[in-house]
Design a protein around this motif. Sequence first.
Motif, short mmCIF file in Angstrom:
data_model
loop_
_atom_site.label_atom_id
_atom_site.label_comp_id
_atom_site.label_asym_id
_atom_site.label_seq_id
_atom_site.Cartn_x
_atom_site.Cartn_y
_atom_site.Cartn_z
N THR A 198 0.93 -1.06 0.04
CA THR A 198 0.06 0.08 0.01
C THR A 198 0.85 1.33 0.14
N LYS A 199 2.19 1.06 0.15
CA LYS A 199 3.07 2.30 0.20
C LYS A 199 4.25 1.70 -0.51
N PHE A 200 5.02 3.13 -1.23
CA PHE A 200 6.12 2.99 -1.91
C PHE A 200 7.16 3.58 -1.01
N ILE A 201 8.21 2.92 -0.54
CA ILE A 201 9.46 3.43 0.54
C ILE A 201 10.65 3.80 -0.32
N THR A 202 11.21 4.74 -0.03
CA THR A 202 12.66 5.00 -0.78
C THR A 202 13.40 5.36 0.85
N ILE A 203 14.49 4.40 1.07
CA ILE A 203 15.57 4.34 1.91
C ILE A 203 16.76 4.80 1.49
N ARG A 204 17.23 6.06 1.98
CA ARG A 204 18.26 6.92 1.30
C ARG A 204 19.42 7.00 2.56
N VAL A 205 20.47 6.16 2.43
CA VAL A 205 21.53 6.29 3.60
C VAL A 205 22.70 7.00 2.96
N GLU A 206 23.08 8.10 3.92
CA GLU A 206 24.08 9.00 3.25
C GLU A 206 24.99 9.09 4.20
N GLN A 207 26.30 9.65 3.70
CA GLN A 207 27.36 10.00 4.46
C GLN A 207 27.73 8.50 5.36
N ALA A 208 27.92 7.34 4.47
CA ALA A 208 28.24 6.01 5.07
C ALA A 208 29.78 6.02 4.55
N GLY A 209 30.70 5.23 5.40
CA GLY A 209 31.98 4.93 5.04
C GLY A 209 32.39 4.19 3.86
N SER A 210 31.40 3.32 3.35
CA SER A 210 31.53 2.24 2.53
C SER A 210 30.02 1.96 1.71
N GLN A 211 30.24 1.49 0.67
CA GLN A 211 28.88 0.93 -0.23
C GLN A 211 28.14 -0.17 0.61
N GLN A 212 29.09 -1.04 1.25
CA GLN A 212 28.57 -2.12 2.16
C GLN A 212 27.79 -1.76 3.12
N GLU A 213 28.45 -0.71 4.01
CA GLU A 213 27.64 -0.41 5.19
C GLU A 213 26.29 0.25 4.86
N ALA A 214 26.44 1.31 3.89
CA ALA A 214 25.11 1.84 3.53
C ALA A 214 24.27 1.02 3.13
N LEU A 215 24.54 -0.11 2.31
CA LEU A 215 23.44 -0.93 1.79
C LEU A 215 22.96 -2.08 3.21
N ASP A 216 24.06 -2.16 4.12
CA ASP A 216 23.51 -2.93 5.27
C ASP A 216 22.53 -2.28 6.06
N VAL A 217 22.67 -0.80 6.09
CA VAL A 217 21.81 -0.17 6.99
C VAL A 217 20.38 -0.01 6.15
N ALA A 218 20.62 0.17 4.94
CA ALA A 218 19.22 0.14 4.14
C ALA A 218 18.42 -0.83 4.01
N TYR A 219 18.93 -2.15 3.88
CA TYR A 219 18.15 -3.21 3.85
C TYR A 219 17.93 -3.94 5.21
N THR A 220 18.57 -3.63 6.01
CA THR A 220 18.00 -3.96 7.58
C THR A 220 16.88 -3.19 7.88
N ILE A 221 16.84 -1.96 7.53
CA ILE A 221 15.38 -1.15 7.63
C ILE A 221 14.29 -1.52 6.62
N ALA A 222 14.75 -1.90 5.46
CA ALA A 222 13.94 -2.43 4.37
C ALA A 222 13.15 -3.85 4.72
N HIS A 223 13.81 -4.64 5.35
CA HIS A 223 13.64 -6.11 5.66
C HIS A 223 12.96 -6.24 7.02
N SER A 224 13.10 -5.15 7.85
CA SER A 224 12.50 -5.23 9.26
C SER A 224 11.00 -5.53 9.15
N PRO A 225 10.35 -6.67 9.80
CA PRO A 225 8.86 -6.73 9.67
C PRO A 225 8.33 -5.59 10.59
#
Length: 405
Positions: free
Chosen positions: A279-306
């Motif tokens: 019912t909703k379209f969500i954009t998760i934007r992680v800025e000022q990360a030290g690496s691509q991996q840690e930015a994606l780790d944060v973004a996907y942890t939020i995106a996958h949280s039930p």
Amino acid sequence: MAVGLGPLPDFYPVAGLQIGVAKAGIKKPGRRDLVVLALAEGAQVAGVFTRNQFCAAPVLVTRRHLAAAAPRYLLINTGNANAGNGARGMTDAQACCEALAELTGESAQSVLPFSTGVIGEPLPVDRIRAGLPEALANLSDNGWTEAAQGIMTTDTLPKGESRQIELDGKTVTISGISKGAGMIRPNMATMLGFIATDANIDGSVLQSLVSELGEASFNRITIDGDTSTNDCCMLIATGQSQAPAITADSPHLPALREALRDVFMTLAHAIVRDGEGATKFITIRVEQAGSQQEALDVAYTIAHSPLVKTALFASDPNWGRILAAVGRAGVPDLALEAIEIDLGEVPLVRQGGRADGYTEALGKQVMAETEITIRISLGRGPVTETVWTCDLSHDYVTINAEYRT
């Protein structure tokens, strides 16, 4: 219940490509479920594929055929994934290629098979074989709409995009379709995506483009965190346009890349907008990360949280769930006082706690919207990454509980 997903565009035909669709009764009678893409001689195809180790037989056969011969046909079925079928799956996928080859006079290696649907059930080869004459009889330049419908599974709407650009005064066409609504956390591409252009693109550049653009679009979406056994994203270049050839040092490559990027993004976002029960379209934007991996780790942890996803469905500004997801994403030595979290334009977290001026009413106002951006600034470096997802509703559970009934 698709979020902001409108009707299909008026597709521009891609010179050098014809599409035929049939009703083969693969899973249900009377629906389009078999698609054939016929390519002109000289067309090139590049792709990216699922990294699921239980990848489906058609994925394995397609990769093998791509390495062995110039593709002339893509054969796509819905209603059955032909995954988890062991040696029989490979035999069945090859048999479908051979059946199409017999009807067209081409080699079986020039046929690339693709399947989507239920895992673990034998592919109904006889039905596919019987449906091929109808698909071939329907070949036309204008079959994109029917093809978009013919690759759907639990999708509520077909997905497609089409546009034209000018390169050196010559028209280049790009058209594409995708499918997917559940079992979506691509680890290469989407469940199925097919993008075609009449541009004349060097083969190595074509593979580079599909890898790069798939990574930036389809590899940044998630519905439920599940990577399918059948994910494929294919980029076809027929070379039929009169525009200059595209090589690695072509001055026209940036313009073509940007146009292709727009198509890839539109098709990827359409999958999220039509996520199962979304019912909703969500954009998760992680800025000022030290690496691509840690930015994606944060973004996907939020995106996958039930807990986050159900709060989004309920329009409940329970921002502590977002904060907790950031904290458990595995980023080492977070400086909590440097982290900022915003919900839309509303500051949620500053200096390790609730932002001054934040109120429940402000948070609820944003959460009631159908398109929401969650921004997290880690204060660690220069890297920014964006992931797109949806909420988790009652309907998601219902759709997947009743999928095989």
